[in-house]
Design an enzyme around this catalytic site. Structure first.
Site, PDB file in Angstrom:
ATOM      1  N   ASN A  87      21.918  14.522  -5.213  1.00  0.00           N
ATOM      2  CA  ASN A  87      21.892  13.953  -4.014  1.00  0.00           C
ATOM      3  C   ASN A  87      20.706  14.276  -3.061  1.00  0.00           C
ATOM      4  O   ASN A  87      19.513  13.440  -3.094  1.00  0.00           O
ATOM      5  CB  ASN A  87      23.049  14.428  -3.207  1.00  0.00           C
ATOM      6  CG  ASN A  87      23.618  13.287  -2.039  1.00  0.00           C
ATOM      7  OD1 ASN A  87      22.721  12.742  -1.507  1.00  0.00           O
ATOM      8  ND2 ASN A  87      24.751  13.178  -2.086  1.00  0.00           N
ATOM      9  N   ASP A  88      20.599  15.569  -2.881  1.00  0.00           N
ATOM     10  CA  ASP A  88      19.417  15.800  -1.684  1.00  0.00           C
ATOM     11  C   ASP A  88      18.111  15.717  -2.600  1.00  0.00           C
ATOM     12  O   ASP A  88      17.147  15.474  -1.864  1.00  0.00           O
ATOM     13  CB  ASP A  88      19.548  17.218  -1.085  1.00  0.00           C
ATOM     14  CG  ASP A  88      21.147  17.205  -0.125  1.00  0.00           C
ATOM     15  OD1 ASP A  88      21.327  16.301   0.322  1.00  0.00           O
ATOM     16  OD2 ASP A  88      21.714  18.154  -0.296  1.00  0.00           O
ATOM     17  N   VAL A  89      17.978  16.328  -3.767  1.00  0.00           N
ATOM     18  CA  VAL A  89      16.968  16.372  -4.379  1.00  0.00           C
ATOM     19  C   VAL A  89      16.272  14.959  -4.898  1.00  0.00           C
ATOM     20  O   VAL A  89      15.116  14.870  -5.395  1.00  0.00           O
ATOM     21  CB  VAL A  89      17.010  16.992  -5.798  1.00  0.00           C
ATOM     22  CG1 VAL A  89      17.439  18.553  -5.652  1.00  0.00           C
ATOM     23  CG2 VAL A  89      18.112  16.686  -6.712  1.00  0.00           C
TER      24      VAL A  89
ATOM     25  N   ALA B  14      23.168  19.262   1.815  1.00  0.00           N
ATOM     26  CA  ALA B  14      22.561  19.391   2.981  1.00  0.00           C
ATOM     27  C   ALA B  14      23.276  18.607   4.203  1.00  0.00           C
ATOM     28  O   ALA B  14      22.577  18.702   5.220  1.00  0.00           O
ATOM     29  CB  ALA B  14      21.152  18.757   2.787  1.00  0.00           C
TER      30      ALA B  14
END
Length: 455
Positions: free
Chosen positions: A381-383, A422
């Protein structure tokens, strides 16, 4: 003569530690490296039994047997998704051991030995912080503990009181058994206050830092006992942990102080979701996805924690093999902080016999993505969130990411549109190139294997 033999054995053990750690840097040699480091530890333990005046041998052997049985059982039964929690637990046990050694040794330490007294206080404080902090990290990774906002100055005050108390005990020149226990309690409380406010997205960095602290306690305990293998082994662990902490912080484009003293991932999700709430994500089914994959020249798979949760590492390797039989080049894009601990994705894929040569680190992969036909994001997701590049107001702005939105097509396999660790919505979901394939990763991948096989 006996002491010289012990020192030689310790020296050989440290060399084996260093060689083992070096070999662990590559999956092809990691298993052998682990065995070499283990042989060094066994040698060090056996050598310690030669120490003159060693007492309570039976109790020591019983404790070692219980620890060995518990360790083997935990390592063999833990799920890959829970591996970070196990690492945190083992790390906390190391800190607890150092603190307990400090408590035991305090009664036998001459009150006028300021040098050893300072070392002992360090073991007590750092070991206690590492123990309680590691348990909180484990609870957060397991999902049973949530972020709690704690005033930073209050935490610093508790730490300051603990340090002042340790200095008073050293300067008092008399045994202070009650104050020693108060010192331990204060240190344990600070460990809780230190880790509790840190957001879940930063847990990999916290685990690395706590691991370093445990190494420091091993080194200080080595000084306390004049034990060279504990000293050098602790220095190895401590320095490696600090280096890894710095590297991971760099991978997130943040300073270590920012990670430790802010609450990244601790509650910005609602606002972020609202900003993207009027956008619509486009869906795709397994059949259409399989067509994109089967007729691509290059497919890049980006694994994340969702892949581990679904235990889908073997299914993704099966899909890789089917695609390669059809002439498709399949690679894996690995982000440094994907998952819940350093190297989590590498370990996960190695378990399913994915070739290490196919695991491409972020910087090298970003050069390949513009020439990639399909990127399949599984549970990450965040990456992969382009807000890190495009949205200055985003809390992850400036964080290096896998720039999957530069590929021709993007397929995201997720159970839902939920945000990542996050706590912010992923702009990638609404990119015109992106299609959402909803469902359990293992089930979806098995369906894709069947569809591609029949083409």
């Amino acid at each position: 003569m006996i002491l010289q033999i012990i020192d030689i054995c310790y020296l050989i053990a440290v060399v084996l530690f260093i060689v083992g750690i070096k070999m662990m840097s590559h999956p092809d040699s990691a298993r052998k490296g682990n065995s070499i480091a283990l042989s060094g530890m066994i040698l060090a333990i056996l050598a310690s039994f030669l120490t003159p005046g060693l007492d309570n041998l039976v109790l020591i052997l019983i404790a070692m047997a219980l620890g060995t049985i518990g360790g083997i059982y935990s390592a063999k039964t833990v799920q890959m998704t829970a591996m970070p929690q196990l690492v945190s637990f083992f790390n906390g046990m190391g800190g607890a051991a150092a603190a307990l050694i400090g408590l035991v040794e305090y009664g036998d330490l001459p009150v006028d030995d300021i040098g050893k007294g300072a070392v002992l206080m360090s073991s007590l404080v750092i070991g206690s912080v590492s123990f309680s902090g590691s348990l909180v990290a484990m609870g957060k990774l397991q999902g049973v503990l949530k972020d709690i906002r704690i005033n930073k100055m209050l935490g610093f005050a508790v730490l300051g009181i603990a340090i002042a108390l340790a200095a008073y005990i050293l300067a008092s020149g008399a045994p202070q058994p009650t104050l020693i226990y108060v010192l331990v309690v204060l240190s344990l409380i600070y460990g809780l206050m230190f880790v509790y406010p840190i957001g879940g997205a930063d847990m990999p960095v916290v685990i690395s830092l706590l691991n370093s602290l445990t190494g420091v306690t091993a080194a200080t305990t080595g000084l306390l006992y004049d034990n060279k293998v504990m000293l050098m082994g602790g220095i190895l662990v401590g320095s490696a942990g600090i280096l890894l902490t710095l590297l991971m912080a760099k991978a997130m484009n943040r300073s270590v102080s920012n990670i430790l003293f802010t609450s990244f991932g601790g509650g910005s999700g609602a606002a972020a979701a609202g900003q993207d709430g009027d956008q619509v994500a486009k869906e795709i089914n397994s059949y259409d996805s399989s067509i994109l994959l089967a007729y691509a020249k290059r497919v890049v798979i980006v694994p994340g924690y969702g892949l581990a949760v679904a235990q889908a590492q073997h299914a993704v390797h099966d899909l890789e093999k089917i695609l390669e039989e059809k002439g498709v080049e399949v690679l894996y894009g690995i982000h440094p902080v994907a998952g819940r601990m350093p190297g989590h994705m590498n370990v996960l894929l190695a378990e399913s016999d994915v070739s290490y040569d196919k695991l491409i680190e972020m910087d090298d992969m970003n050069e390949k993505l513009p020439n990639t036909d399909v990127v399949m994001v599984i549970g990450a997701n965040d990456v992969v969130n382009p807000a890190a590049n495009d949205d200055p107001s985003s809390p992850i702005y400036g964080m290096p990411i896998l720039e999957v939105n530069k590929a021709t097509n993007v397929i995201v396999i997720k159970r839902s549109m939920s945000s990542g660790y996050a706590g912010i919505q992923n702009a990638l979901f609404f990119d015109p190139k992106t299609r959402m394939l909803f469902g359990d990763a293992k089930k979806v991948l098995n369906e894709l294997v069947g569809e591609v096989k029949n083409m």
